[in-house]
Scaffold this motif. Structure first.
Motif, short mmCIF file in Angstrom:
data_model
loop_
_atom_site.label_atom_id
_atom_site.label_comp_id
_atom_site.label_asym_id
_atom_site.label_seq_id
_atom_site.Cartn_x
_atom_site.Cartn_y
_atom_site.Cartn_z
N UNK A 189 10.69 51.55 12.49
CA UNK A 189 11.84 51.08 11.70
C UNK A 189 12.78 52.19 11.23
N UNK A 190 12.27 53.44 11.17
CA UNK A 190 13.15 54.53 10.73
C UNK A 190 14.20 54.88 11.79
N UNK A 191 13.89 54.59 13.05
CA UNK A 191 14.89 54.77 14.11
C UNK A 191 15.52 53.40 14.36
N UNK A 192 16.51 53.09 13.53
CA UNK A 192 17.02 51.71 13.47
C UNK A 192 17.53 51.20 14.83
N UNK A 193 18.18 52.09 15.58
CA UNK A 193 18.75 51.66 16.86
C UNK A 193 17.66 51.29 17.86
N UNK A 194 16.63 52.14 17.94
CA UNK A 194 15.53 51.90 18.88
C UNK A 194 14.78 50.64 18.45
N UNK A 195 14.57 50.53 17.14
CA UNK A 195 13.84 49.38 16.60
C UNK A 195 14.59 48.08 16.93
N UNK A 196 15.91 48.11 16.76
CA UNK A 196 16.72 46.91 17.06
C UNK A 196 16.65 46.57 18.54
N UNK A 197 16.65 47.63 19.38
CA UNK A 197 16.58 47.39 20.83
C UNK A 197 15.24 46.74 21.19
N UNK A 198 14.14 47.23 20.58
CA UNK A 198 12.82 46.65 20.89
C UNK A 198 12.74 45.21 20.38
N UNK A 199 13.28 45.00 19.20
CA UNK A 199 13.33 43.64 18.64
C UNK A 199 14.10 42.73 19.61
N UNK A 200 15.22 43.23 20.12
CA UNK A 200 16.02 42.45 21.07
C UNK A 200 15.26 42.17 22.36
N UNK A 201 14.48 43.17 22.81
CA UNK A 201 13.68 42.96 24.02
C UNK A 201 12.64 41.86 23.80
N UNK A 202 11.93 41.92 22.66
CA UNK A 202 10.91 40.91 22.37
C UNK A 202 11.54 39.52 22.31
N UNK A 235 16.20 44.97 33.63
CA UNK A 235 14.96 45.21 34.39
C UNK A 235 14.00 44.06 34.21
N UNK A 236 13.89 43.55 33.00
CA UNK A 236 13.00 42.41 32.75
C UNK A 236 13.37 41.25 33.67
N UNK A 237 14.65 40.93 33.72
CA UNK A 237 15.09 39.79 34.54
C UNK A 237 14.81 40.06 36.02
N UNK A 288 -1.88 48.32 37.54
CA UNK A 288 -0.81 47.48 36.99
C UNK A 288 0.36 48.41 36.70
N UNK A 289 1.35 48.47 37.60
CA UNK A 289 2.41 49.48 37.47
C UNK A 289 3.22 49.32 36.18
N UNK A 290 3.62 50.47 35.66
CA UNK A 290 4.49 50.52 34.48
C UNK A 290 5.92 50.29 34.96
N UNK A 291 6.43 49.07 34.77
CA UNK A 291 7.68 48.68 35.43
C UNK A 291 8.91 48.68 34.53
N UNK A 292 8.72 48.91 33.23
CA UNK A 292 9.88 48.96 32.34
C UNK A 292 10.07 50.41 31.87
#
Ligand SMILES: [Zn+2]
Length: 386
Positions: A339-352, A317-319, A289-293
Motif C-alpha cells: 500500500x505504500x507504493x500507491x501506484x503499484x498497489x492500484x495496478x495490482x488491485x486493478x488486475x485482481x 497479457x491476461x486476456x 507451470x510457466x510464469x506468464x505474467x
C-alpha cells in the motif's frame, strides 16, 4: 529430458484419439520442414518442442552475478538494473533472433495448435476448445515470492486485498532467509492458499551446484522442517535461474515447478529468455507451470511503467493468455507491491478486479496440477505418443 505439453490434454480429452493425433503431429512436423518464425531445432516434434520449452532456457550462459563470490543482493537494486541494461546492449537486440518476443510470444503455441488442427482435420476428429474446471476458459495462479524476512510482514496486506476478491494465492518462502513460523504457513493454508519452496539461499548459486550439493541442501532443509514437508509440493528458483541439472532433479522433492518464464526481457539471462508457452508441461514427473505474467519488479525497474502502464500490460497479457486457454501465473513481491507504493498497489488491485470478471479459474498450483493430470489420465496415464 522429455517434455509433454498440456495442450493436447486440453484439446483432446480422449486418450486414444489424443495418442493418434500426437503421432500424426509428429509425421506432419517431419514432413513440413522448419517451423516458420521459430528458432531451428531437432527434426522430431517432441524433440523440437522439448528444445523450445526447456533446452534453450537451461542452456543460457550463467549470469555474471551468479558467479560473484558475495550475495548479489548486496549490490543495490539501481546498480543491478544498470547492469541489466548494459547486458542488453552488449547482446544487442538486432544480433539475436527476435525470440521470445516480450510481453507476448505466441509463435510456439500457434504453431503447435496449427499442427494439431491439421492432424485433427485429416483424421476427421474435432478438437475441443481448451477449458478448465467448471468450464472456465483459462486459469490464473497468483504467487508471491518472499525474498527477505522483512517481506513476511507484507503478506497480510496483500492477502487482505486478495481476500476482498475471494481469491487464493500461493506464497514462496526462502528456506535459509525467510522461512516463517509454522503458524504463518498453517494460517495461509487455512485461508485456502498454498506455500512453496523459493530457492534455498536466493544467492544465484543453487542451479549451478553439483547435484550432490543441491541434494544435500534440499534434504537438510526438508529434514529441519518436518511439519512443513507434507505441505510443500512446489518450487521456484531465485531469479528464475535454471539448469538441466536442477530441473531434472526437482521431481525428487516436488510435484511442480514455477521457475520458467514464458518470456522475460532484461532479466539475468539477458534481453530475451523464456519457454515461449502459456500451457503447463511435464518435465518427467514434474509439472512446469510457466510464469506468464510480467513480474512487478521488471515492470517497475526495467520497463519503468507507471501505474496505468503496469495495469495495461497486465490486462493485455491476461486476456491473451486466457483467450487461448492458457494459465496466467502472476508473481508479485510484497516489497514492491504494497500500500505504500500507491501506484503499484492500484495496478495490482486493478488486475485482481479484471481477473474476477474474466471467466478464469483462479486456483493454486497443486489444484491446477491435480486437475490437469486428471485430464491427461494421471501421471502413469497414456503419454501423448505411444
Ligand atoms: Zn525471489
Amino acid at each position: 529430458m522429455r517434455t509433454e505439453s498440456s495442450y493436447g490434454w486440453l484439446v483432446a480429452a480422449d486418450p486414444v484419439r489424443r495418442a493418434r493425433l500426437a503421432a500424426d503431429v509428429e509425421r506432419l512436423f517431419e514432413a513440413g520442414g522448419p517451423a516458420p518464425g521459430l528458432p531451428a531445432g531437432p527434426r522430431g516434434f517432441l524433440d523440437f518442442e522439448t528444445e523450445m520449452l526447456v533446452g534453450r532456457y537451461v542452456s543460457s550462459p550463467r549470469p555474471l552475478f551468479a558467479r560473484l563470490p558475495f550475495d548479489y543482493r548486496l549490490v543495490p537494486s539501481p546498480v543491478r538494473v544498470v547492469g541489466l541494461a548494459m547486458l542488453d546492449r552488449l547482446h544487442g537486440a538486432g544480433t539475436v533472433a527476435d525470440y521470445p518476443a516480450w510481453p507476448l510470444e505466441p509463435r510456439l503455441d500457434d504453431f503447435r495448435a496449427g499442427l494439431w488442427a491439421e492432424a485433427a482435420a485429416r483424421a476427421g476428429i474435432s478438437l475441443t476448445v481448451p477449458s478448465y474446471r467448471e468450464g472456465h476458459r483459462g486459469a490464473v495462479v497468483l504467487t508471491h515470492d518472499i525474498d527477505s524476512r522483512a517481506d513476511i510482514g507484507g503478506i497480510a496486506g496483500i492477502r487482505g486485498l486478495e481476500r476482498g476478491y475471494e481469491l487464493p494465492s500461493s506464497v514462496g518462502f526462502v528456506p535459509e532467509i525467510s522461512w516463517p513460523d509454522q503458524e504463518v504457513i498453517e494460517g495461509l493454508i487455512s485461508d485456502g492458499c498454498e506455500v512453496y519452496c523459493h530457492d534455498i539461499r536466493h544467492d544465484g548459486k543453487l542451479a549451478y551446484k553439483s547435484s550432490s550439493a543441491a541434494r544435500s541442501d534440499f534434504d537438510r532443509f526438508l529434514d529441519k522442517h518436518e511439519a512443513a514437508r507434507p505441505l510443500l509440493r512446489g518450487f521456484r528458483s531465485g531469479q528464475l535461474l535454471m539448469t538441466s541439472g536442477l530441473l531434472g532433479s526437482l521431481e525428487n522433492w516436488f510435484e511442480y515447478d514455477l521457475s520458467l518464464p514464458d518470456t522475460e526481457r532484461g532479466g539475468p539471462y539477458g534481453p530475451r529468455a523464456g519457454c515461449g508457452t502459456v500451457y503447463p508441461f511435464l518435465v518427467g514427473g514434474l509439472l512446469e507451470i510457466p510464469l506468464t505474467m510480467p513480474q512487478d519488479f521488471y515492470l517497475i525497474n526495467v520497463e519503468h511503467c507507471d501505474s496505468a502502464q503496469m495495469l495495461s500490460v497486465w490486462r493485455d497479457k491476461l486476456e491473451s493468455v486466457l483467450s487461448r486457454g492458457g494459465v496466467a501465473v502472476v508473481n508479485t513481491h510484497p516489497v514492491w507491491t504494497n500500500p505504500k507504493r500507491a501506484g503499484v498497489w492500484a495496478a495490482y488491485d486493478g488486475l485482481l478486479s479484471t481477473i474476477v470478471s474474466s471467466d478464469a479459474w483462479v486456483t493454486t498450483p497443486s489444484r491446477l496440477r491435480e486437475w490437469l493430470l486428471g485430464r491427461r489420465g494421471g501421471l502413469d496415464g497414456p503419454a501423448s505418443q505411444t
